[in-house]
Design a protein around this motif. Structure first.
Motif, short mmCIF file in Angstrom:
data_model
loop_
_atom_site.label_atom_id
_atom_site.label_comp_id
_atom_site.label_asym_id
_atom_site.label_seq_id
_atom_site.Cartn_x
_atom_site.Cartn_y
_atom_site.Cartn_z
N VAL A 185 -70.16 -72.21 12.80
CA VAL A 185 -69.45 -71.32 11.88
C VAL A 185 -70.48 -70.69 10.94
O VAL A 185 -71.27 -71.39 10.30
N ALA A 186 -70.48 -69.37 10.85
CA ALA A 186 -71.54 -68.66 10.12
C ALA A 186 -71.35 -68.71 8.61
O ALA A 186 -72.33 -68.56 7.88
N LYS A 187 -70.14 -68.90 8.12
CA LYS A 187 -69.88 -68.87 6.68
C LYS A 187 -69.74 -70.28 6.12
O LYS A 187 -69.39 -71.22 6.84
N PRO A 188 -69.98 -70.44 4.81
CA PRO A 188 -69.85 -71.76 4.20
C PRO A 188 -68.41 -72.29 4.27
O PRO A 188 -67.45 -71.53 4.13
N VAL A 189 -68.28 -73.59 4.49
CA VAL A 189 -66.98 -74.27 4.52
C VAL A 189 -67.02 -75.39 3.49
O VAL A 189 -67.93 -76.23 3.52
N ARG A 190 -66.05 -75.40 2.59
CA ARG A 190 -65.99 -76.44 1.55
C ARG A 190 -64.75 -77.30 1.75
O ARG A 190 -63.72 -76.82 2.24
N ASP A 247 -63.66 -62.64 13.55
CA ASP A 247 -62.60 -63.35 14.26
C ASP A 247 -63.12 -64.62 14.92
O ASP A 247 -62.41 -65.62 15.00
N ALA A 248 -64.38 -64.60 15.37
CA ALA A 248 -64.96 -65.79 16.02
C ALA A 248 -65.06 -66.94 15.03
O ALA A 248 -64.83 -68.10 15.39
N ASP A 249 -65.41 -66.64 13.76
CA ASP A 249 -65.50 -67.70 12.75
C ASP A 249 -64.14 -68.35 12.50
O ASP A 249 -64.02 -69.58 12.47
N LEU A 250 -63.11 -67.52 12.31
CA LEU A 250 -61.78 -68.06 12.04
C LEU A 250 -61.23 -68.81 13.25
O LEU A 250 -60.57 -69.85 13.11
N ALA A 251 -61.51 -68.29 14.46
CA ALA A 251 -61.04 -68.98 15.66
C ALA A 251 -61.72 -70.33 15.82
O ALA A 251 -61.08 -71.33 16.18
N ARG A 252 -63.02 -70.40 15.53
CA ARG A 252 -63.73 -71.67 15.64
C ARG A 252 -63.21 -72.69 14.63
O ARG A 252 -63.04 -73.86 14.94
N ALA A 286 -52.31 -66.93 8.48
CA ALA A 286 -52.51 -65.86 9.46
C ALA A 286 -53.95 -65.38 9.42
O ALA A 286 -54.54 -65.22 8.35
N LYS A 287 -54.51 -65.12 10.61
CA LYS A 287 -55.90 -64.70 10.70
C LYS A 287 -56.07 -63.20 10.49
O LYS A 287 -57.05 -62.76 9.88
N ALA A 288 -55.15 -62.40 10.99
CA ALA A 288 -55.30 -60.94 10.91
C ALA A 288 -55.39 -60.47 9.47
O ALA A 288 -56.24 -59.64 9.11
N GLU A 289 -54.53 -60.99 8.62
CA GLU A 289 -54.55 -60.60 7.22
C GLU A 289 -55.85 -61.00 6.55
O GLU A 289 -56.42 -60.26 5.75
N ALA A 290 -56.36 -62.20 6.88
CA ALA A 290 -57.61 -62.67 6.29
C ALA A 290 -58.78 -61.80 6.72
O ALA A 290 -59.69 -61.52 5.92
N LEU A 291 -58.81 -61.38 7.98
CA LEU A 291 -59.90 -60.53 8.46
C LEU A 291 -59.90 -59.18 7.76
O LEU A 291 -60.96 -58.67 7.36
N ASN A 292 -58.74 -58.58 7.58
CA ASN A 292 -58.65 -57.31 6.85
C ASN A 292 -59.09 -57.48 5.40
O ASN A 292 -59.78 -56.62 4.83
N GLN A 293 -58.68 -58.58 4.81
CA GLN A 293 -59.06 -58.86 3.42
C GLN A 293 -60.57 -59.03 3.30
O GLN A 293 -61.18 -58.57 2.33
N ALA A 294 -61.20 -59.69 4.29
CA ALA A 294 -62.64 -59.90 4.26
C ALA A 294 -63.39 -58.57 4.34
O ALA A 294 -64.38 -58.35 3.63
N VAL A 295 -62.93 -57.67 5.20
CA VAL A 295 -63.59 -56.37 5.34
C VAL A 295 -63.49 -55.58 4.04
O VAL A 295 -64.46 -54.95 3.58
N GLU A 296 -62.32 -55.59 3.41
CA GLU A 296 -62.13 -54.85 2.15
C GLU A 296 -63.01 -55.43 1.05
O GLU A 296 -63.66 -54.69 0.30
N LEU A 297 -63.05 -56.75 0.94
CA LEU A 297 -63.85 -57.38 -0.10
C LEU A 297 -65.34 -57.13 0.13
O LEU A 297 -66.10 -56.89 -0.82
#
Length: 359
Positions: A122-127, A167-172, A192-203
């Motif tokens: 997973v490429a992003k930090p997980v806490r 999407d690969a990060d959230l799926a993993r 839901a993953k789709a909403e989170a991915l859109n939110q990540a792109v906007e942020l």
């Protein structure tokens, strides 16, 4: 004798009819009672509370008092049915949050170790956080955590300076947490993953628009800077040499405000400063990561001027052009503009969220 028999049949019939009516009314009322209103399970109550023994009404001065369950007993009995609020360190604007509920308490260290195997790549930090029922608060988890928890919170950071989560990060994470929960018989609550991915792109788009780092160079005019004198001046200005090879100006909480590094490729090492020489140093301010950018910038410029005067150097930008009052004024205006945009978006400059997003 016949009349006595008939009377007995009537009495039994009336009793049976009443029981039937009572059962019918109870079944009719069950759908109207919300699940949250159910009483504590008897096996979870302390001894003497909720006893099945019936207390009959009596006409007497010594009336027995029915023991009522305490508020703590009811809370403990329903703790696993009501999810706690999110940890204060988690922000749903920047984190993809998964709550995990376990029927039986799970040792956090075992859970974390099992999950780390499932979440490799997973490429992003997980806490990780565990909710303490006794202290009524969330606790940060790690590989050596020995406490047990019914509720665990997993937060995947959606954005950093490398870009948004994909999407690969959230799926993993989804697949890894599901396998982990299967091992420990826990239940994940996956958003839901789709909403989170859109939110990540906007942020990420917003962060890219306000991400600014300011660099100031102090270069040698004639002779190279001696490492011993450079170290003495930096420490006199309140800077501290850390393991990353840079001198850091830190605030009362130990958070870096700006750093002083070598303009050349080598890092500053305490043991090597005596024999080190360099043609210049660079002072860097990471604007989104400090609370009061203008004040920190002015302090950084003061340190740069002090170094230049003491070492016979010059304060220049990356193009080796001298820093004048006009350039300093433009930078102040940029800092105020970008930090104001962050505050309007709801991200306080220098906050924990800002330091995570701009890392």
């Amino acid at each position: 004798m016949g009349l006595v028999g008939v009377g007995g049949v009537v009495v039994v019939g009336i009793f049976a009819f009443n029981k039937w009516q009572e059962r019918k009314q109870r079944k009719a009322m069950e759908p109207l009672v919300p699940a949250s209103a159910q009483e504590p399970v008897l096996s979870e109550l302390p001894a003497g509370v909720g006893s099945s023994e019936r207390v009959e009404p009596v006409i007497s001065a010594d009336v027995p008092v029915r023991v009522q369950p305490s508020a703590k007993t009811v809370k403990d009995a329903s703790a696993r049915r009501v999810p706690p609020l999110l940890p204060p360190e988690v922000d749903e604007r920047a984190d993809w949050v998964v709550r995990v509920e376990s029927i039986e308490p799970v040792v956090a260290g075992r859970l974390w170790q099992a999950a780390s195997e499932q979440l490799q790549g997973v490429a992003k930090p997980v806490r990780w956080f565990g909710f303490s029922d006794s202290d009524n608060r969330w606790e940060a988890l790690g590989p050596n955590s020995g406490s047990s928890y019914h509720w665990v919170c997993v937060a995947l950071q959606l954005v950093d300076r490398r870009g948004p989560a994909g999407d690969a990060d959230l799926a993993r994470v989804t697949e890894g947490l599901q396998r982990m929960c299967d091992i420990f018989m826990a239940i994940p609550s996956l958003p839901a993953k789709a909403e989170a991915l859109n939110q990540a792109v906007e942020l990420d788009r917003f962060c890219a628009g306000v991400d600014i780092q300011i660099g100031v160079n102090v270069v040698a005019r004639e002779q190279a800077f001696a490492g011993t004198k450079l170290r003495g001046l930096a420490e006199a200005a309140g800077l501290e040499l850390l393991e990353d090879g840079c001198f850091h100006a830190r605030d009362e909480q130990g958070v870096s405000q700006f750093v002083l590094g070598n303009l050349e490729s080598s890092l500053f090492v305490a043991e090597d400063m005596r024999g080190l020489t360099t043609q210049g140093v660079t002072l860097t301010l990471d604007v989104p990561r400090v609370a009061d950018g203008v004040r920190v910038f002015e302090r950084m410029m003061t340190v740069a001027q002090q170094l230049a005067e003491a070492l016979n150097g010059a304060v220049v930008d990356d193009n080796r052009s001298p820093f004048g009052d006009k350039a300093v004024g433009l930078i102040r205006a940029q800092i105020e503009q970008f930090q104001g945009q962050m505050a309007e978006y709801g991200i306080a400059p220098g906050s924990g969220l800002a330091r995570r997003l701009f890392s």
